[in-house]
Write an enzyme that holds these catalytic residues in place. Structure first.
Site, PDB file in Angstrom:
ATOM      1  N   VAL A  80      51.432   4.998 -37.795  1.00  0.00           N
ATOM      2  CA  VAL A  80      51.848   4.470 -39.095  1.00  0.00           C
ATOM      3  C   VAL A  80      53.252   3.895 -38.933  1.00  0.00           C
ATOM      4  O   VAL A  80      54.203   4.628 -38.642  1.00  0.00           O
ATOM      5  CB  VAL A  80      51.841   5.570 -40.181  1.00  0.00           C
ATOM      6  CG1 VAL A  80      52.324   4.993 -41.515  1.00  0.00           C
ATOM      7  CG2 VAL A  80      50.446   6.173 -40.328  1.00  0.00           C
ATOM      8  N   CYS A  81      53.381   2.586 -39.079  1.00  0.00           N
ATOM      9  CA  CYS A  81      54.656   1.913 -38.866  1.00  0.00           C
ATOM     10  C   CYS A  81      55.456   1.827 -40.164  1.00  0.00           C
ATOM     11  O   CYS A  81      55.155   1.017 -41.043  1.00  0.00           O
ATOM     12  CB  CYS A  81      54.423   0.508 -38.296  1.00  0.00           C
ATOM     13  SG  CYS A  81      53.730   0.522 -36.647  1.00  0.00           S
ATOM     14  N   LEU A  82      56.459   2.673 -40.267  1.00  0.00           N
ATOM     15  CA  LEU A  82      57.349   2.691 -41.422  1.00  0.00           C
ATOM     16  C   LEU A  82      58.770   2.938 -40.945  1.00  0.00           C
ATOM     17  O   LEU A  82      58.997   3.803 -40.081  1.00  0.00           O
ATOM     18  CB  LEU A  82      56.951   3.798 -42.400  1.00  0.00           C
ATOM     19  CG  LEU A  82      55.752   3.579 -43.315  1.00  0.00           C
ATOM     20  CD1 LEU A  82      55.460   4.857 -44.098  1.00  0.00           C
ATOM     21  CD2 LEU A  82      55.991   2.417 -44.270  1.00  0.00           C
TER      22      LEU A  82
END
Length: 447
Positions: free
Chosen positions: A92-94
């Site tokens: 999850v790219c955050l």
């Protein structure tokens, strides 16, 4: 520090479980609060609408100074990338997780927590997720516009196929063709010694099974509407378009087959309805054995009946064939409202595993209402703190029926036709009121 970390995680879990956000759910085993499961229900008017997306959170001992590790679980076994920022391998790219380089001030801070991460992930599930990919948000080329439309379409298809249909088929133990492939696993199915039986870790941890089943019944008509929308836009057998940002092992590949998805949705609905009715049969056996749940429900039934008498309530409650797992509530429409003069029979089914499995409710009497699905399933919210109290479910159903000025909330969209009229123009609202009154009048004529 470790104790502070555990205290912080426990408090955040408790706060999230107490609030009324119908699109987020969290759970963990009592023996392991550092490993948390979370469910995000896809937002309305997006290709993710009412899909069930699961994430795993792993909190280290440095939390909240350091962010937890978050992994997407709804990936079709690592074969489906549901978003430019949610990879097929679960990444999850955050920026707040340190998995993506963001602007100054977007990095993690101890003031953030489980809820803020979930809301950030939910914000990725937009009406046009193609724009989440850096470098593509300002693209206006014709090919890019087409890609955006194609991307939405394949996400809608896979949301239904993977996050809804596959999940429910697994929960119900049914095959693609609707056949029973395996029974549901319960603690009683394990042929283990007592020490292992009492070990939570020996059992599969599926905290959202009952929630997803009940929500499927809420959103069933919306799923069918999404299928129809898909059928109008693409042909069965048409291949998904690969996006410029999708790599060979980080993509969403496949072909459209909305006809097949519709068939499987209907199979799931039949299986859920059969399971619900089956609770009554199971319940009679539990009553004969004088199980704890049977005795408890019998006592609760008697208490509710007595409460109705004390408060001089016009509503009536009875058991079906003396079965404490199947109740019939006769609801009398509230005077001076659109329900005035109505008489509605409402059937309450209780599971032999109550309250772990919450009641399923069905209006036997047809009522056109924005909080009641076409098949009679009501959308209501019993307080989490009283989920084991049958009376709280009855009170919550009545409250949902009689609420005079409900706030707009698309998460309660269980009857698309009624919902659209209720929240439409003034003329739409008049049409809604006429149809509601007509169904109320019909309820008396059908006696």
């Amino acid at each position: 520090m470790a104790d502070q970390s555990i205290f912080r995680i426990t408090k955040e879990l408790s706060d999230l479980q107490k609030n009324s956000d119908l699109s987020l759910a969290v759970a963990c085993r009592d023996i392991d609060v550092r490993n948390v499961k979370a469910l995000i229900i896809g937002p309305h008017e997006t290709p993710y609408e009412f899909g069930f997306f699961e994430f795993a959170f792993k909190f280290n001992k440095d939390y909240p100074r350091k962010s937890p590790q978050v992994t997407a679980q709804t990936t079709n076994g690592g074969r489906c990338r549901f978003n430019p920022n949610i990879y097929a391998n679960g990444r999850v790219c955050l920026s707040i997780l340190g998995t993506w380089r963001g602007e100054r001030g977007e990095e993690w801070s101890a003031a953030q927590g489980l809820e803020s991460i979930l809301l950030s992930i939910q914000s990725l599930m937009s009406s046009n997720p193609y724009e989440n990919e850096p470098g593509f948000e300002d693209a206006n080329e014709p090919s890019d516009k087409k890609n955006q439309k194609d991307y939405v379409q394949k996400i809608r298809h896979e949301t239904l196929r993977i996050s809804v249909i596959q999940r429910l088929e697994e929960y119900l133990g049914i095959g693609i063709d609707g056949s029973i492939t395996k029974p549901e696993v319960s603690k009683d199915d394990y042929d283990l010694d007592m020490d292992v039986m009492d070990d939570e870790s020996a059992l599969p941890f599926e905290p959202f099974k009952d929630l997803c089943k009940r929500r499927f019944l809420w959103y069933y008509d919306s799923y069918l509407a999404a299928v129809q929308k898909g059928k109008d836009e693409v042909k069965d057998g048409q291949a998904f378009t690969r996006m410029p940002f999708e790599g060979s092992s980080n993509t969403m590949e496949g072909k459209f087959n909305y006809t097949e998805l519709e068939r499987r949705l209907r199979n799931i609905k039949r299986a859920l309805d059969a399971e619900t009715v089956g609770w009554a049969t199971e319940g009679l056996d539990a009553k004969t054995k004088e199980s704890t749940v049977a005795v408890n429900l019998q006592r609760q039934y008697e208490q509710v009946v007595e409460s109705f008498k004390r408060t001089d309530t016009a509503h009536n409650l009875e058991l079906v064939d003396g079965n404490p797992f199947e109740w019939i509530l006769t609801y009398i429409g509230k005077p001076m409202t659109n329900l005035d003069g109505g008489l509605f029979k409402i059937r309450l089914y209780f599971s032999p595993r109550f309250p772990e499995e919450q009641p399923r409710i069905k209006f036997d009497t047809r009522l056109f209402h924005h909080r009641i699905a076409a098949d009679g399933t009501p959308c209501y919210f019993a307080p989490l703190s009283r989920r084991e109290d049958a009376k709280s479910h009855i009170e919550a159903i009545i409250e949902a029926l009689e609420e005079e000025h409900p706030p707009y909330d698309p998460r309660t969209l269980v009857n698309p036709e009624a919902f659209k009229l209720y929240w439409g123009s003034p003329e739409d609202r008049k049409v809604y009121s006429r149809r509601l009154r007509r169904s109320v009048q019909q309820s008396m004529e059908d006696l």
